[in-house]
Design a protein around this motif. Sequence first.
Motif, PDB file in Angstrom:
ATOM      1  N   THR A 394      27.336 120.046  55.493  1.00 43.39           N
ATOM      2  CA  THR A 394      27.151 118.982  54.477  1.00 43.39           C
ATOM      3  C   THR A 394      25.999 119.679  53.357  1.00 43.39           C
ATOM      4  OG1 THR A 394      24.847 118.547  55.471  1.00 43.39           O
ATOM      5  CG2 THR A 394      26.883 117.297  56.479  1.00 43.39           C
ATOM      6  N   ASP A 395      26.050 119.141  52.295  1.00 44.89           N
ATOM      7  CA  ASP A 395      25.245 119.715  51.166  1.00 44.89           C
ATOM      8  C   ASP A 395      23.750 119.619  51.470  1.00 44.89           C
ATOM      9  OD1 ASP A 395      27.275 120.616  49.658  1.00 44.89           O
ATOM     10  OD2 ASP A 395      27.588 118.731  48.778  1.00 44.89           O
ATOM     11  N   SER A 396      23.613 118.498  52.392  1.00 40.41           N
ATOM     12  CA  SER A 396      22.195 118.423  52.678  1.00 40.41           C
ATOM     13  C   SER A 396      21.527 119.535  53.549  1.00 40.41           C
ATOM     14  CB  SER A 396      21.876 117.128  53.712  1.00 40.41           C
ATOM     15  OG  SER A 396      22.376 115.877  52.998  1.00 40.41           O
ATOM     16  N   GLU A 397      22.211 120.110  54.294  1.00 37.44           N
ATOM     17  CA  GLU A 397      22.011 121.160  54.959  1.00 37.44           C
ATOM     18  C   GLU A 397      22.474 122.566  54.191  1.00 37.44           C
ATOM     19  OE1 GLU A 397      23.536 120.928  58.908  1.00 37.44           O
ATOM     20  OE2 GLU A 397      25.790 121.478  58.210  1.00 37.44           O
ATOM     21  N   GLY A 398      22.782 122.405  53.088  1.00 44.61           N
ATOM     22  CA  GLY A 398      23.321 123.516  52.393  1.00 44.61           C
ATOM     23  C   GLY A 398      22.357 123.648  50.951  1.00 44.61           C
ATOM     24  N   VAL A 399      22.882 123.293  49.894  1.00 45.95           N
ATOM     25  CA  VAL A 399      22.325 123.482  48.460  1.00 45.95           C
ATOM     26  C   VAL A 399      21.262 122.388  48.270  1.00 45.95           C
ATOM     27  CG1 VAL A 399      24.272 121.983  47.321  1.00 45.95           C
ATOM     28  CG2 VAL A 399      23.006 123.795  46.164  1.00 45.95           C
ATOM     29  N   LEU A 400      21.146 121.218  48.963  1.00 52.45           N
ATOM     30  CA  LEU A 400      20.222 120.292  48.786  1.00 52.45           C
ATOM     31  C   LEU A 400      18.626 120.525  49.708  1.00 52.45           C
ATOM     32  CD1 LEU A 400      22.615 116.826  48.495  1.00 52.45           C
ATOM     33  CD2 LEU A 400      20.910 118.239  46.756  1.00 52.45           C
ATOM     34  N   GLN A 401      18.692 121.712  50.318  1.00 47.87           N
ATOM     35  CA  GLN A 401      17.860 121.583  51.604  1.00 47.87           C
ATOM     36  C   GLN A 401      16.390 121.732  51.051  1.00 47.87           C
ATOM     37  OE1 GLN A 401      17.575 125.557  53.842  1.00 47.87           O
ATOM     38  NE2 GLN A 401      19.815 125.276  53.314  1.00 47.87           N
ATOM     39  N   ASP A 402      16.330 122.708  49.712  1.00 47.91           N
ATOM     40  CA  ASP A 402      14.909 123.010  49.104  1.00 47.91           C
ATOM     41  C   ASP A 402      14.635 122.065  48.002  1.00 47.91           C
ATOM     42  OD1 ASP A 402      14.504 125.223  50.519  1.00 47.91           O
ATOM     43  OD2 ASP A 402      16.132 126.162  49.751  1.00 47.91           O
ATOM     44  N   VAL A 403      13.153 121.629  48.094  1.00 48.83           N
ATOM     45  CA  VAL A 403      12.909 120.811  46.824  1.00 48.83           C
ATOM     46  C   VAL A 403      12.481 121.672  45.639  1.00 48.83           C
ATOM     47  CG1 VAL A 403      10.230 121.165  47.271  1.00 48.83           C
ATOM     48  CG2 VAL A 403      10.989 119.051  46.472  1.00 48.83           C
TER      49      VAL A 403
END
Length: 495
Positions: A394-403
């Motif tokens: 998922t992108d949540s555990e990929g490219v979206l993981q960092d703020v």
Amino acid sequence: MEEKINKFREMIKEKKIIDSMLALLQWDLETQAPKGGYKLISEMIGELSLKSYNLTTSKEFLEMLKELKKNEEKLDDIIKREIELLEEEVEKIKVIPSEEYKMYSELTAKAQGIWEIARENNDFESFAPILEQIFNFNRKFIEYRGIKEDVYSEILNDYEKGMNVEKLDNFFAELKKEIVPLLKEVNKNKRDFQKKVKFEVSEYNQKLFSKEILEYIGFDLERGVLSESAHPFTLTVNKDDVRLTTRYLKDFPFSSVFSTIHEGGHGIYEQGVDEILKDTILSDGASMGIHESQSRFYENIIGRSKEFWFGILEKSKFKYSELSKLTLEEIYKGINEVSPSLIRVEADELTYSLHIMIRYEIEKGILSREYLVKDLPRVWNEKMYEYLGVVPSTDSEGVLQDVHWSCGLIGYFPSYALGNVYSLQILNAMKKDINIEGTLERGELKRIKEWLREKIHRYGKLKTPKEIMVSVTGEELNPEYYIEYLKEKYKNIYN
């Protein structure tokens, strides 16, 4: 001259009050503000950012700096350094139209809420438009300085003075050359050490342990606080009000342990700045790389050592009952298992810098227009597979993981890798003065904190990163200590 210095101090006080108000709004935004409140807080951040901008670009402020600079021989080292840094800051922001400066401040405040929702919903498409704006603003702000080519180098220099793409390309190439073969060698002897340290602990008990760990390593909870957020961070109002967050995973309590120790390292640095710098613009870390050297020093060199956990097991008033069922060796190997993972903040020491290299290459590619923001999920997954052999589902555990990108922190990620390298150089210097293993076993972390404060923390921004590293270690950035440390440590664990 005394009158001008007093006026200077008054204006700096005003600037610091505005910055402190911005910090408090940021804290609220990232920890407890309801989603319905994001819009108003973003507007408040925009207004205050504009106020700070107007103050430091005002005719009165610029003329005062000019006048003080003319009489430099009458100034002390603190004011000289403040003027030097303020001149650099003013040069960077005065070329940005005020309405764009305000717009960008509001944008990054809004983006954090949008990122959080996108991450929860695995919805990169909803985040992509605002992320594209953030990257475009960063590129445009550098171009306003008259730099059209190698925009990323200028951004990197803002975070770590003297750093550029060429240096970091060489730096990461060296790490890749040494770490990737070592990772392959370790993977041949792969073992499941981590299952021993994966057990369920209630959030309540994790909070108790996190606070005890913070006090144990030397963070002053009378002058700081620990909260929680989607992504752990440290925020400083001033040296007597330092705020940390962590996050709690019910079935993996060591996640919060190491997030807490990492942020505690940042916090100890901030609390350790000399009192004489408190009301100046120097009451902050020397650079992001030096700051990360302190958090990585505490998290990895101290927190992942066998001797640290010996001390914890001997002296801790509150500890997880599950730990008493494990040997010290099982704990040590469990928290140091090498396992290429999807999430940067959960990465082991060996693979961590590969996570940073991925983000570095992506930032460089977007700013050079090699990549488009809409293509980031694909690019991210390809690089994860190339360097780590794993692919996010998922992108949540990929490219979206960092703020970081939602906050506008383009160019920050390399600081983590630089911090890793700096931390090992600092360790090598510290060993000449302190028996670190014995100190940790006895739980005498105050001695380590005092050494770091004397050599690094107390100076804040009074010294440059280069000056600090040369005075403490006798040399500038040198990856050899870091690489040798990794080789020795993991060959011993996986022998």
